[in-house]
Design an enzyme around this catalytic site. Structure first.
Site, PDB file in Angstrom:
ATOM      1  N   CYS A 256      10.399   1.469   2.712  1.00 44.24           N
ATOM      2  CA  CYS A 256      11.308   0.294   2.566  1.00 44.24           C
ATOM      3  C   CYS A 256      12.603   0.757   2.668  1.00 44.24           C
ATOM      4  O   CYS A 256      13.560  -0.322   3.367  1.00 44.24           O
ATOM      5  CB  CYS A 256      11.004  -0.685   1.336  1.00 44.24           C
ATOM      6  SG  CYS A 256      11.291   0.437  -0.278  1.00 44.24           S
TER       7      CYS A 256
ATOM      8  N   GLU B  13      12.348  -5.273  10.957  1.00 41.00           N
ATOM      9  CA  GLU B  13      11.732  -4.083  10.194  1.00 41.00           C
ATOM     10  C   GLU B  13      10.276  -3.492  10.910  1.00 41.00           C
ATOM     11  O   GLU B  13       9.644  -4.628  11.131  1.00 41.00           O
ATOM     12  CB  GLU B  13      11.586  -4.558   8.726  1.00 41.00           C
ATOM     13  CG  GLU B  13      11.022  -3.289   7.944  1.00 41.00           C
ATOM     14  CD  GLU B  13      10.679  -3.657   6.626  1.00 41.00           C
ATOM     15  OE1 GLU B  13       9.812  -4.757   6.483  1.00 41.00           O
ATOM     16  OE2 GLU B  13      10.800  -2.832   5.656  1.00 41.00           O
TER      17      GLU B  13
ATOM     18  N   LYS C  22      -2.111  -6.230  -9.084  1.00 34.15           N
ATOM     19  CA  LYS C  22      -2.788  -6.249  -8.051  1.00 34.15           C
ATOM     20  C   LYS C  22      -2.614  -5.201  -6.988  1.00 34.15           C
ATOM     21  O   LYS C  22      -1.657  -5.156  -6.359  1.00 34.15           O
ATOM     22  CB  LYS C  22      -2.579  -7.554  -7.374  1.00 34.15           C
ATOM     23  CG  LYS C  22      -3.777  -7.785  -6.244  1.00 34.15           C
ATOM     24  CD  LYS C  22      -3.357  -9.072  -5.444  1.00 34.15           C
ATOM     25  CE  LYS C  22      -2.864  -8.771  -4.078  1.00 34.15           C
ATOM     26  NZ  LYS C  22      -3.417  -7.702  -3.106  1.00 34.15           N
TER      27      LYS C  22
ATOM     28  N   TRP D  94       0.709  -1.341   0.151  1.00 30.49           N
ATOM     29  CA  TRP D  94      -0.011  -0.032   0.080  1.00 30.49           C
ATOM     30  C   TRP D  94       0.830   1.213  -0.119  1.00 30.49           C
ATOM     31  O   TRP D  94       0.182   2.201  -0.287  1.00 30.49           O
ATOM     32  CB  TRP D  94      -0.972   0.138   1.295  1.00 30.49           C
ATOM     33  CG  TRP D  94      -0.291  -0.354   2.527  1.00 30.49           C
ATOM     34  CD1 TRP D  94      -0.134  -1.444   3.091  1.00 30.49           C
ATOM     35  CD2 TRP D  94       0.553   0.624   3.187  1.00 30.49           C
ATOM     36  NE1 TRP D  94       1.096  -1.528   4.047  1.00 30.49           N
ATOM     37  CE2 TRP D  94       1.152  -0.229   4.396  1.00 30.49           C
ATOM     38  CE3 TRP D  94       1.074   1.820   3.258  1.00 30.49           C
ATOM     39  CZ2 TRP D  94       2.002   0.188   5.268  1.00 30.49           C
ATOM     40  CZ3 TRP D  94       1.835   2.343   3.996  1.00 30.49           C
ATOM     41  CH2 TRP D  94       2.375   1.679   5.126  1.00 30.49           C
ATOM     42  N   ASN D  95       2.139   1.154   0.248  1.00 23.52           N
ATOM     43  CA  ASN D  95       2.908   2.066   0.368  1.00 23.52           C
ATOM     44  C   ASN D  95       3.505   2.693  -0.829  1.00 23.52           C
ATOM     45  O   ASN D  95       3.925   1.732  -1.709  1.00 23.52           O
ATOM     46  CB  ASN D  95       4.041   2.174   1.361  1.00 23.52           C
ATOM     47  CG  ASN D  95       5.201   1.234   1.070  1.00 23.52           C
ATOM     48  OD1 ASN D  95       4.949   0.368   0.711  1.00 23.52           O
ATOM     49  ND2 ASN D  95       6.368   1.648   0.987  1.00 23.52           N
TER      50      ASN D  95
ATOM     51  N   GLU E  53      11.023  -7.332  -4.242  1.00 24.01           N
ATOM     52  CA  GLU E  53      11.525  -6.066  -3.768  1.00 24.01           C
ATOM     53  C   GLU E  53      11.046  -6.123  -2.351  1.00 24.01           C
ATOM     54  O   GLU E  53       9.677  -5.872  -2.048  1.00 24.01           O
ATOM     55  CB  GLU E  53      11.130  -4.896  -4.382  1.00 24.01           C
ATOM     56  CG  GLU E  53      11.526  -4.653  -5.793  1.00 24.01           C
ATOM     57  CD  GLU E  53      12.924  -4.453  -5.729  1.00 24.01           C
ATOM     58  OE1 GLU E  53      13.331  -3.987  -4.904  1.00 24.01           O
ATOM     59  OE2 GLU E  53      13.697  -4.078  -6.821  1.00 24.01           O
TER      60      GLU E  53
HETATM   61  P1  NAD Z   1       2.619  -7.542   2.301  1.00 21.50           P
HETATM   62  O1  NAD Z   1       3.751  -8.478   1.904  1.00 21.50           O
HETATM   63  O2  NAD Z   1       1.661  -7.961   3.360  1.00 21.50           O
HETATM   64  O3  NAD Z   1       1.512  -7.154   1.135  1.00 21.50           O
HETATM   65  C1  NAD Z   1       2.106  -6.867  -0.282  1.00 21.50           C
HETATM   66  C2  NAD Z   1       1.110  -7.466  -1.408  1.00 21.50           C
HETATM   67  O4  NAD Z   1       1.251  -8.674  -1.534  1.00 21.50           O
HETATM   68  C3  NAD Z   1      -0.191  -7.306  -1.125  1.00 21.50           C
HETATM   69  O5  NAD Z   1      -1.008  -6.732  -2.278  1.00 21.50           O
HETATM   70  C4  NAD Z   1      -0.952  -8.370  -0.517  1.00 21.50           C
HETATM   71  O6  NAD Z   1      -2.098  -8.430  -0.804  1.00 21.50           O
HETATM   72  C5  NAD Z   1       0.046  -9.439  -1.461  1.00 21.50           C
HETATM   73  N1  NAD Z   1      -0.071 -10.773  -0.796  1.00 21.50           N
HETATM   74  C6  NAD Z   1      -0.351 -11.066   0.473  1.00 21.50           C
HETATM   75  N2  NAD Z   1      -0.199 -12.452   0.542  1.00 21.50           N
HETATM   76  C7  NAD Z   1      -0.176 -13.041  -0.532  1.00 21.50           C
HETATM   77  C8  NAD Z   1       0.110 -14.357  -1.304  1.00 21.50           C
HETATM   78  N3  NAD Z   1      -0.019 -15.439  -0.687  1.00 21.50           N
HETATM   79  N4  NAD Z   1       0.330 -14.434  -2.682  1.00 21.50           N
HETATM   80  C9  NAD Z   1       0.597 -13.334  -3.344  1.00 21.50           C
HETATM   81  N5  NAD Z   1       0.401 -12.017  -3.034  1.00 21.50           N
HETATM   82  C10 NAD Z   1      -0.022 -11.896  -1.609  1.00 21.50           C
HETATM   83  O7  NAD Z   1       3.264  -6.117   2.601  1.00 21.50           O
HETATM   84  P2  NAD Z   1       2.684  -4.896   3.251  1.00 21.50           P
HETATM   85  O8  NAD Z   1       2.793  -5.012   4.657  1.00 21.50           O
HETATM   86  O9  NAD Z   1       1.504  -4.294   2.456  1.00 21.50           O
HETATM   87  O10 NAD Z   1       3.981  -3.784   2.861  1.00 21.50           O
HETATM   88  C11 NAD Z   1       4.938  -3.785   3.732  1.00 21.50           C
HETATM   89  C12 NAD Z   1       6.204  -4.390   3.236  1.00 21.50           C
HETATM   90  O11 NAD Z   1       6.596  -4.018   1.778  1.00 21.50           O
HETATM   91  C13 NAD Z   1       7.573  -4.022   3.960  1.00 21.50           C
HETATM   92  O12 NAD Z   1       8.165  -5.321   4.489  1.00 21.50           O
HETATM   93  C14 NAD Z   1       8.251  -3.249   3.163  1.00 21.50           C
HETATM   94  O13 NAD Z   1       9.627  -3.080   3.553  1.00 21.50           O
HETATM   95  C15 NAD Z   1       7.866  -3.831   1.836  1.00 21.50           C
HETATM   96  N6  NAD Z   1       8.443  -2.980   0.575  1.00 21.50           N
HETATM   97  C16 NAD Z   1       9.490  -3.019   0.123  1.00 21.50           C
HETATM   98  C17 NAD Z   1       9.752  -2.201  -1.089  1.00 21.50           C
HETATM   99  C18 NAD Z   1      11.186  -2.454  -1.968  1.00 21.50           C
HETATM  100  O14 NAD Z   1      11.049  -1.925  -2.956  1.00 21.50           O
HETATM  101  N7  NAD Z   1      11.976  -2.971  -1.493  1.00 21.50           N
HETATM  102  C19 NAD Z   1       9.180  -0.884  -1.270  1.00 21.50           C
HETATM  103  C20 NAD Z   1       7.937  -0.761  -0.546  1.00 21.50           C
HETATM  104  C21 NAD Z   1       7.727  -1.795   0.433  1.00 21.50           C
END
Ligand code: NAD
Length: 490
Positions: A282, A382, A173, A149-150, A248
């Site tokens: 992130c 984190e 998605k 979401w970010n 990522e």
């Molecule tokens: P999350 O992993 O909970 O969710 C990310 C996405 O994955 C959502 O769209 C979610 O619906 C989907 N998802 C969940 N379960 C799934 C499954 N079983 N199969 C496929 N997709 C699935 O992450 P979050 O809490 O929304 O975001 C925070 C995380 O994202 C932090 O760890 C942050 O560091 C990371 N992040 C990384 C970067 C980067 O570029 N490295 C950038 C932004 C955020």
């Protein structure tokens, strides 16, 4: 209450189910969202697969694909302000940041628009007579793009733009936590004139929509941004379709300040690194390592600045820190801060919920923990929030050892005026990004990604378009002589 739709095969749809979205600054439901489950997720992938092989898309030149991306970039720029308001309402990210960040996302579309017709095959010199050997780049196929979401307009741009420039089709998605801005972005995709099915934008929950999408037999590549635990599911899902994968993931990025640094400038960059976007980045510089000689001086400057941060409603331009996006995040932060204090960390400022903000909102004070000589979990976990864990170091070896003592490896910051030290440290830091005397800078032409548990692959930059292409090797026998001995490899 606002109602949103998702976008499949060129049509806006209600969704096979619906769910509510909460405004994190008030804790109140503000919008109703469509939810893709198995059937709609499957339909979106099939639409992308059909479009991939349809003359309306396949028949376009690379330059024509580039023009569509340019148009999309222009539309984003024109509508950046409205998209930013939606992102602010759905995620709680301050409007001051969303307005600037979304306007800049247009540059990512323009960058890859320009790249679309600059990808060339090769004539390969082979050690065979009468043979023309060439390599061709073909679109890899249907791309599943999954974002958190970010910074979602940015995180989807680094996936959609190279994929489309390469000639792929996409199912994006959006996160179930705050899908509003990406569902609104779908209207711009439609207006830009992409053929139906080329870009599909859905939302839904990970366990069903995410799983079906990432394991779908018609998906050739998954570009995933999110947390490491979710990524483990995604890796397993792709065992079903052998899709290529980019991950990522999270970070626990160190910022190192040497005693010769410009301390005032470093202090400002450190505030940006951990308290901008309420630490929900992130690349957040969540571990601060200060050389012993300037420890007290620098810390005092940072604490003074942190205490002056204006906490407020995210839609107010004067606000510098808004709420966290979800209540679960705040609960986790409260737990880890309490554990860290038990483990010997000292609370320097913050560590609590501000009393003068709506109590149903997810606000949390800018927090600084002195973690010297402790094994506080704030140093390793984190938090995705405004919590800075501070430690001390003596020399370069000590700084490197502490900086690299993380399973992640996304970003890092280095503050020093010594050019020799800069060069030595850059080589020794195990992270995908090193910012020297600055922090939190991005550009479409620079790769973005990390080491270790931050995942693999790089987004942004010329090379990233090759993630969306595959090589075809073509051999043409140019002689009129008949083929010789059929039992000998040629
Ligand atoms: P999350 O992993 O909970 O969710 C990310 C996405 O994955 C959502 O769209 C979610 O619906 C989907 N998802 C969940 N379960 C799934 C499954 N079983 N199969 C496929 N997709 C699935 O992450 P979050 O809490 O929304 O975001 C925070 C995380 O994202 C932090 O760890 C942050 O560091 C990371 N992040 C990384 C970067 C980067 O570029 N490295 C950038 C932004 C955020």
């Amino acid at each position: 209450m606002k109602t949103f739709h998702y976008y499949i095969d060129g049509r806006f749809e209600d969704g096979e189910a619906r769910f509510d979205s909460v405004d994190p600054s008030t804790g109140e439901v503000w919008a109703n969202m469509p939810e893709a489950r198995t059937a709609d997720t499957d339909r979106a992938v099939r639409a992308a697969d059909r479009a991939l092989n349809d003359a309306a898309w396949r028949g376009l030149t690379a330059a024509a694909r580039g023009k569509l991306l340019y148009r999309l970039g222009d539309l984003i720029e024109q509508h950046a302000s409205d998209l930013a308001d939606l992102e602010t309402q759905d995620t709680g990210k301050i409007v001051r940041e969303t307005k600037a960040q979304i306007a800049y996302v247009a540059e990512y579309y323009r960058y890859f628009a320009g790249l679309a017709d600059k990808i060339e095959g090769r004539v390969v010199p082979v050690d065979k007579k009468d043979m023309d050997a060439t390599t061709h780049n073909e679109p890899i196929g249907v791309v599943a793009a999954i974002v958190p979401w970010n910074s979602q307009l940015f995180l989807s741009a680094v996936k959609i733009a190279p994929a489309i420039a390469a000639g792929c089709t996409v199912v994006l998605k959006a996160s179930e936590e705050a899908p509003a801005p990406l569902l609104a972005f779908a209207k711009l995709v439609h207006e830009a004139g992409f053929p139906p099915g080329v870009i599909n934008i859905i939302t839904g929950f990970g366990a069903e929509c995410g799983r079906v999408l990432t394991s779908h037999p018609l998906v050739a590549r998954v570009a995933f941004t999110g947390g490491p635990e979710t990524a483990r599911h995604v890796v397993r899902n792709t065992a079903d379709n052998f899709a290529h994968l980019t991950l990522e993931l999270g970070g626990k990025s160190p910022v190192m300040v040497f005693d010769d640094a410009d301390l005032d400038s470093a202090a400002n960059a450190i505030i940006a690194s951990i308290f901008a976007a309420t630490g929900q980045s992130c690349v957040a510089g969540s571990r601060l390592l200060i050389q012993r000689g300037v420890y007290d001086d620098l810390l005092a400057r940072i604490v003074e600045k942190a205490k002056r941060i204006r906490i407020g409603v995210p839609s107010d331009f004067a606000t510098e820190m808004g709420p966290l996006a979800t209540r679960q995040q705040r609960d986790k932060i409260e737990r880890v801060v309490a554990e860290s204090l038990e483990a010997g960390a000292t609370l320097i400022t913050g560590g609590a919920v501000p009393q003068d903000m709506p109590q149903k909102g997810n606000y949390y004070l800018p927090t600084i923990l002195d973690c010297r000589n402790t094994s506080a979990s704030a140093l390793t976990e984190e938090l995705f929030g405004p919590v800075l864990a501070v430690s001390v170091f003596d020399d370069e070896d000590d700084a490197v050892a502490q900086a690299n003592s993380t399973r992640f490896g996304l970003a890092s910051g280095l503050f020093t005026r010594d050019i020799g030290r800069t060069s030595r440290m850059v080589k020794r830091i195990r992270a995908g990004i090193v910012w020297v005397n600055t922090y939190r800078v991005i550009a479409p032409s620079m790769p973005f990604g990390g080491y270790g548990d931050t995942g693999y692959g790089r987004e942004g930059g010329v090379a990233s378009i090759y993630d969306y292409l595959r090589t075809k090797s073509v051999w043409i026998y140019t002689s009129d002589e008949p083929i010789g001995d059929p039992f000998v490899m040629r």
